[in-house]
Scaffold this motif. Structure first.
Motif, PDB file in Angstrom:
ATOM      1  N   GLU A 411       0.829  -1.208   0.000  1.00 35.28           N
ATOM      2  CA  GLU A 411       0.000   0.000   0.000  1.00 35.28           C
ATOM      3  C   GLU A 411       0.861   1.255   0.000  1.00 35.28           C
ATOM      4  OE1 GLU A 411      -3.212  -0.034  -0.620  1.00 35.28           O
ATOM      5  OE2 GLU A 411      -2.926  -2.195  -0.748  1.00 35.28           O
ATOM      6  N   ALA A 412       1.976   1.225   0.732  1.00 35.24           N
ATOM      7  CA  ALA A 412       2.891   2.365   0.721  1.00 35.24           C
ATOM      8  C   ALA A 412       3.525   2.518  -0.663  1.00 35.24           C
ATOM      9  CB  ALA A 412       3.970   2.188   1.789  1.00 35.24           C
ATOM     10  N   TRP A 413       3.862   1.395  -1.297  1.00 27.35           N
ATOM     11  CA  TRP A 413       4.429   1.414  -2.656  1.00 27.35           C
ATOM     12  C   TRP A 413       3.470   2.102  -3.608  1.00 27.35           C
ATOM     13  CZ3 TRP A 413       3.855   0.382  -7.708  1.00 27.35           C
ATOM     14  CH2 TRP A 413       4.959   0.071  -8.496  1.00 27.35           C
ATOM     15  N   VAL A 414       2.209   1.727  -3.577  1.00 31.19           N
ATOM     16  CA  VAL A 414       1.221   2.293  -4.507  1.00 31.19           C
ATOM     17  C   VAL A 414       1.016   3.780  -4.223  1.00 31.19           C
ATOM     18  CG1 VAL A 414      -1.202   2.218  -5.219  1.00 31.19           C
ATOM     19  CG2 VAL A 414       0.091   0.083  -4.926  1.00 31.19           C
ATOM     20  N   TRP A 415       0.953   4.167  -2.952  1.00 32.99           N
ATOM     21  CA  TRP A 415       0.821   5.593  -2.617  1.00 32.99           C
ATOM     22  C   TRP A 415       2.012   6.380  -3.147  1.00 32.99           C
ATOM     23  CZ3 TRP A 415       3.341   9.571  -0.409  1.00 32.99           C
ATOM     24  CH2 TRP A 415       2.598  10.695  -0.032  1.00 32.99           C
ATOM     25  N   PHE A 416       3.198   5.846  -2.951  1.00 33.20           N
ATOM     26  CA  PHE A 416       4.440   6.467  -3.427  1.00 33.20           C
ATOM     27  C   PHE A 416       4.389   6.655  -4.946  1.00 33.20           C
ATOM     28  CE2 PHE A 416       9.369   5.807  -3.326  1.00 33.20           C
ATOM     29  CZ  PHE A 416       9.580   7.160  -3.107  1.00 33.20           C
ATOM     30  N   HIS A 417       4.008   5.601  -5.646  1.00 35.70           N
ATOM     31  CA  HIS A 417       3.942   5.628  -7.108  1.00 35.70           C
ATOM     32  C   HIS A 417       2.935   6.668  -7.595  1.00 35.70           C
ATOM     33  CE1 HIS A 417       4.012   4.161 -11.224  1.00 35.70           C
ATOM     34  NE2 HIS A 417       2.717   3.922 -11.177  1.00 35.70           N
ATOM     35  N   GLU A 418       1.771   6.695  -6.973  1.00 36.70           N
ATOM     36  CA  GLU A 418       0.711   7.579  -7.462  1.00 36.70           C
ATOM     37  C   GLU A 418       0.910   9.032  -7.043  1.00 36.70           C
ATOM     38  OE1 GLU A 418      -2.853   5.791  -5.966  1.00 36.70           O
ATOM     39  OE2 GLU A 418      -2.863   4.200  -7.514  1.00 36.70           O
ATOM     40  N   ASN A 419       1.344   9.265  -5.806  1.00 39.37           N
ATOM     41  CA  ASN A 419       1.380  10.626  -5.277  1.00 39.37           C
ATOM     42  C   ASN A 419       2.707  11.343  -5.501  1.00 39.37           C
ATOM     43  OD1 ASN A 419      -1.245  11.179  -3.512  1.00 39.37           O
ATOM     44  ND2 ASN A 419      -0.706   9.019  -3.347  1.00 39.37           N
ATOM     45  N   ILE A 420       3.819  10.642  -5.384  1.00 39.30           N
ATOM     46  CA  ILE A 420       5.132  11.267  -5.616  1.00 39.30           C
ATOM     47  C   ILE A 420       5.569  11.039  -7.062  1.00 39.30           C
ATOM     48  CG2 ILE A 420       7.501  11.502  -4.778  1.00 39.30           C
ATOM     49  CD1 ILE A 420       5.425  12.124  -2.665  1.00 39.30           C
ATOM     50  N   GLY A 421       5.261   9.869  -7.593  1.00 41.17           N
ATOM     51  CA  GLY A 421       5.684   9.532  -8.952  1.00 41.17           C
ATOM     52  C   GLY A 421       4.682   9.862 -10.030  1.00 41.17           C
ATOM     53  N   GLY A 422       3.546  10.451  -9.654  1.00 34.38           N
ATOM     54  CA  GLY A 422       2.568  10.841 -10.659  1.00 34.38           C
ATOM     55  C   GLY A 422       2.043   9.680 -11.487  1.00 34.38           C
ATOM     56  N   THR A 449       9.005  -5.643 -14.891  1.00 29.04           N
ATOM     57  CA  THR A 449       7.619  -5.411 -14.509  1.00 29.04           C
ATOM     58  C   THR A 449       7.572  -5.403 -12.991  1.00 29.04           C
ATOM     59  OG1 THR A 449       6.674  -6.388 -16.496  1.00 29.04           O
ATOM     60  CG2 THR A 449       5.284  -6.360 -14.526  1.00 29.04           C
ATOM     61  N   LEU A 450       7.144  -4.289 -12.430  1.00 26.45           N
ATOM     62  CA  LEU A 450       7.243  -4.078 -10.991  1.00 26.45           C
ATOM     63  C   LEU A 450       6.083  -4.723 -10.250  1.00 26.45           C
ATOM     64  CD1 LEU A 450       8.255  -0.299 -11.097  1.00 26.45           C
ATOM     65  CD2 LEU A 450       9.761  -2.302 -11.083  1.00 26.45           C
ATOM     66  N   LYS A 451       6.407  -5.230  -9.063  1.00 28.44           N
ATOM     67  CA  LYS A 451       5.414  -5.818  -8.169  1.00 28.44           C
ATOM     68  C   LYS A 451       5.497  -5.060  -6.841  1.00 28.44           C
ATOM     69  CE  LYS A 451       6.055 -10.447 -10.178  1.00 28.44           C
ATOM     70  NZ  LYS A 451       6.410 -11.866  -9.908  1.00 28.44           N
ATOM     71  N   PRO A 452       4.440  -4.360  -6.446  1.00 28.17           N
ATOM     72  CA  PRO A 452       4.517  -3.563  -5.213  1.00 28.17           C
ATOM     73  C   PRO A 452       4.910  -4.401  -4.000  1.00 28.17           C
ATOM     74  CG  PRO A 452       2.531  -3.004  -6.442  1.00 28.17           C
ATOM     75  CD  PRO A 452       3.139  -4.201  -7.119  1.00 28.17           C
ATOM     76  N   GLY A 453       6.070  -4.051  -3.413  1.00 31.67           N
ATOM     77  CA  GLY A 453       6.554  -4.760  -2.239  1.00 31.67           C
ATOM     78  C   GLY A 453       7.663  -5.748  -2.496  1.00 31.67           C
ATOM     79  N   SER A 454       8.077  -5.923  -3.752  1.00 31.82           N
ATOM     80  CA  SER A 454       9.109  -6.910  -4.069  1.00 31.82           C
ATOM     81  C   SER A 454      10.308  -6.261  -4.737  1.00 31.82           C
ATOM     82  CB  SER A 454       8.553  -7.987  -5.005  1.00 31.82           C
ATOM     83  OG  SER A 454       9.588  -8.867  -5.423  1.00 31.82           O
ATOM     84  N   ALA A 455      11.513  -6.670  -4.285  1.00 30.06           N
ATOM     85  CA  ALA A 455      12.750  -6.257  -4.957  1.00 30.06           C
ATOM     86  C   ALA A 455      13.057  -7.148  -6.156  1.00 30.06           C
ATOM     87  CB  ALA A 455      13.920  -6.279  -3.974  1.00 30.06           C
ATOM     88  N   LEU A 456      12.211  -8.116  -6.422  1.00 26.52           N
ATOM     89  CA  LEU A 456      12.204  -8.989  -7.596  1.00 26.52           C
ATOM     90  C   LEU A 456      13.317 -10.030  -7.602  1.00 26.52           C
ATOM     91  CD1 LEU A 456      11.095  -6.593 -10.486  1.00 26.52           C
ATOM     92  CD2 LEU A 456       9.690  -8.024  -8.991  1.00 26.52           C
ATOM     93  N   ARG A 457      14.526  -9.650  -7.975  1.00 25.63           N
ATOM     94  CA  ARG A 457      15.581 -10.654  -8.167  1.00 25.63           C
ATOM     95  C   ARG A 457      16.932  -9.982  -8.063  1.00 25.63           C
ATOM     96  NH1 ARG A 457      15.345 -11.918 -14.670  1.00 25.63           N
ATOM     97  NH2 ARG A 457      17.232 -13.090 -14.172  1.00 25.63           N
ATOM     98  N   ALA A 458      17.972 -10.820  -8.024  1.00 25.57           N
ATOM     99  CA  ALA A 458      19.331 -10.283  -7.931  1.00 25.57           C
ATOM    100  C   ALA A 458      19.690  -9.539  -9.204  1.00 25.57           C
ATOM    101  CB  ALA A 458      20.326 -11.408  -7.677  1.00 25.57           C
ATOM    102  N   LEU A 459      20.508  -8.518  -9.047  1.00 24.04           N
ATOM    103  CA  LEU A 459      21.007  -7.754 -10.187  1.00 24.04           C
ATOM    104  C   LEU A 459      21.994  -8.594 -10.998  1.00 24.04           C
ATOM    105  CD1 LEU A 459      21.518  -4.389  -8.316  1.00 24.04           C
ATOM    106  CD2 LEU A 459      19.913  -4.779 -10.206  1.00 24.04           C
TER     107      LEU A 459
END
Length: 679
Positions: A411-422, A449-459
């Motif tokens: 939920e914090a990820w989505v708020w960040f994306h919508e409110n700070i990231g437009g 492809t981003l998943k809110p709350g996941s760092a996904l995988r190693a670089l």
């Protein structure tokens, strides 16, 4: 009855289904594409050698990599693991961060826009920075500091902190930065452990709108410490903090020494494995560990990951909000951005001084394009601005966001994306540690492809796994322990003065497999992407089911009346452990919410996760104990809930918070007892 598997893995509770593919416009201009993973996996050592070539080396290295894993010896003990990267190569870290940009004709480019908490501002070009660093290097040399000497820096987020840190690196000395809010005891521990020759501090610092004296604390930390020869003092607060204690012959003013020194300095070049800095961990138990990072490998890792993960462009105005004493700032305020010649913002103060929109004001003033901050601040913004960021702030310059410090709740990820990231800027959710030096897992913003709350995988160039107690990789959809398979350039080489502790803390648990143990729990989703579940020490064992604090907290945060939450395990005579949740309401008026609201939150958690995750206790609090880097110190909440003496609190932003929570808990307990008596 629980099976043995219940004890070996951490339950997967939440299933986040929202997906955010990379914007096409971002992808077409991205520094890195999806082919980098396969190319790096084919030969990781060759990949890192290729990235090392991005830097300027005085002498080329002769050996890309050497690794001696921990192995059983004839005496029955285990050997100390040893890594080397780019052996034989020589370079100067400060030259790579400053001089080479000036030499390339970019001296007029702004390196830092500095904004002090009181509102003072200063912009430094790379040429300005070179002159300042050269003066400081000459002054340090005049004070007797040379290659291998340790210098402890106890300063706020000001220009002089950047300058002296680079100057220490320039002369081959070793720096250890200490948070300016730490106590004399915490500072003394680091000075004594490093055997520092010089302490750099200030007369005072600005903290939450007030000028606070600092020099007396610094003096208390060095009393009787034989290794300290000088204390170098920056005049920051001046007449606002009069009566500064002074020891003639030991104490020297910055303006009398550094500002008076010559602004040209001839650098030396040092072997790649030369120690660059000592970074102390801030655990809740035991003595902090001094992690040693070296010059060549660390700079390669920090520089490349900054360029790739943050898609660094010449036109960027980049802002990482971390305090300079935290490892995030070492890698992504200092060495990463500067090695890539980026313009950055440096802000001294707190986000709500003098008003809650201060960060947004700064983003607008400087046209910040990349904003990298901690989930705890995002959650705080959510409580301050639950609907949206006030329209008076123009955040349209933002093209990329970043998260660091702990797992960010969906939920914090989505708020960040919508409110700070437009709703347009990708978020790079980064996982790494003081021990790893720089990012290990993160999305590539033009690819993933981003998943809110996941760092996904190693670089690219690294490999992370989720394993059970036996070091066996767990199936998709399951949880376990996060490990790193293989080595990489930025990894800490040892614990200062205690190599046995380095082995025992990070390599002993999975020595047979050769894995580095992160201390974190994690889970795979069905795609094989990784989700952090918090520190293994924070896992809650309810009736044999091992539950993640992060997932319980994320469920609570989905309730619109919750601004922030922390979940911990407390003793329970029936289930072994029960869940206690400490909740910051979204509205301050809800701090006095009663039994009905707590029961509403319990019902909500059961609906989102299931009955096994139902909190036994819910307490409304105005704040949570957090480190300077924004991490919630859940172990202190366990201490409070259990009535035990508090563990180490030196890393706290505000050391009054545990006492405040304890008082609220005591009052709640009295109320419960009174109700029971009258019932």
């Amino acid at each position: 009855m629980p099976t043995s598997d219940d004890h070996q893995t951490i339950r997967n509770l939440l299933n986040e289904t929202r997906r955010y593919p990379p914007p096409q416009e971002f992808s077409t201009r991205a520094n890195v594409d999806g082919s980098w993973w396969d190319r790096a996996a084919a030969d990781p050592v060759a990949f890192w050698a290729e990235q090392a070539a991005r830097l300027d080396w005085q002498e080329p290295w002769h050996t890309d990599h050497r690794w001696e894993p921990t192995l059983p010896t004839e005496t029955g003990e285990w050997s100390i693991p040893r890594a080397q990267w780019f052996a034989g190569g020589t370079l100067n870290v400060a030259v790579n961060c400053v001089d080479r940009h000036v030499a390339a004709g970019n001296g007029d480019k702004i390196a830092f826009h500095f904004e002090g908490e009181p509102g003072d501002r200063r912009s430094l070009s790379y040429s300005d920075l070179l002159r300042e660093v050269s003066r400081a290097a000459n002054a340090l040399t005049a004070l007797g500091v040379g290659q291998g000497d340790r210098v402890v820096v106890y300063l706020p987020v000001i220009v002089e902190t950047v300058v002296v840190t680079l100057a220490i690196a320039r002369i081959g000395a070793i720096h250890s930065l200490v948070f300016g809010g730490f106590s004399a005891e915490a500072l003394r521990l680091r000075i004594e452990d490093t055997g520092a020759k010089l302490l750099v501090t200030s007369d005072g610092q600005y903290r939450r709108g007030a000028a606070v004296p600092v020099k007396a604390t610094a003096d208390a930390a060095v009393v009787g410490v034989d290794s300290i020869e000088h204390v170098l003092v920056v005049r920051r607060t001046g007449d606002e903090t009069p009566d500064i204690p002074w020891t003639p012959g030991r104490d020297v003013w910055w303006h009398d020494t550094v500002d008076a020194a010559a602004d040209v300095h001839q650098p030396q070049f040092f072997d790649a494995e030369t120690p660059l800095f000592i970074m102390y961990t801030s655990g809740t138990t035991g003595t902090p560990k001094g992690l040693v990072h070296t010059s060549g490998g660390y700079l390669v890792h920090a520089s490349w990951t900054h360029w790739a993960v943050f898609d660094a462009k010449d036109t960027d105005v980049y802002w990482c909000t971390a305090d300079l004493a935290w490892v995030t700032a070492h890698s992504y305020v200092l060495y990463g951005p500067l090695s890539n010649g980026v313009t950055s913002v440096l802000y001294e103060g707190t986000p709500n001084t003098p008003h809650r929109g201060r960060h947004f004001e700064i983003i607008q003033r400087y046209g910040v394009t990349t904003y990298y901050t901690a989930p705890t601040l995002v959650r705080t913004f959510m409580t301050w601005f639950p609907s949206r960021v006030p329209s008076e702030y123009d955040l349209g310059s933002i093209r990329l966001l970043g998260s660091v410090g702990e797992a960010i709740n969906p939920e914090a990820w989505v708020w960040f994306h919508e409110n700070i990231g437009g709703s347009r800027a990708p978020i790079v959710d980064t996982w790494w540690q003081s021990e790893t030096g720089a990012a290990v897992m993160a999305p590539l913003p033009g690819v993933s492809t981003l998943k809110p709350g996941s760092a996904l995988r190693a670089l690219p160039g690294m490999r992370t796994l989720v394993v059970d107690d036996h070091g066996v990789e767990v199936p998709r959809g399951s949880g376990g322990y996060l490990v790193i398979d293989g080595t990489y350039p930025g990894m800490a080489r040892t614990v200062w003065g205690n190599p046995d502790r380095y082995r025992d803390s990070y390599w002993a648990r999975f020595a047979k497999q050769g894995f580095y143990f992160s201390g974190d729990g994690a889970k795979y989703d069905n795609d094989g992407d990784i989700w952090l579940l918090g520190r293994v020490d924070d896992v809650i064992n309810v009736s044999g089911h091992r539950l993640s604090t992060i997932e319980i907290e994320s469920a609570l945060l989905e309730h619109p009346a919750v601004g922030e939450a922390a979940a911990v395990g407390v003793s329970d005579p029936i289930t072994g452990q029960a869940i206690a949740a400490f909740v910051i309401p979204a509205n301050e008026a809800q701090l006095t919410s009663g039994i009905e609201f707590a029961e509403e939150l319990r019902t909500h958690v059961v609906r989102v996760i299931g009955a096994i995750a139902r909190p036994r206790d819910i307490l409304m609090v105005p704040e949570l104990p957090k480190t300077r880097s924004g991490k919630i110190m859940r172990r202190l909440l366990v201490d409070i809930a259990s009535g035990r003496p508090l563990g180490d609190t030196t890393a706290l932003q505000d050391d009054a918070v545990p006492g405040l929570i304890a008082a609220i808990m005591a009052s709640a307990d009295q109320g419960s007892a009174s109700n029971a008596h009258h019932g």
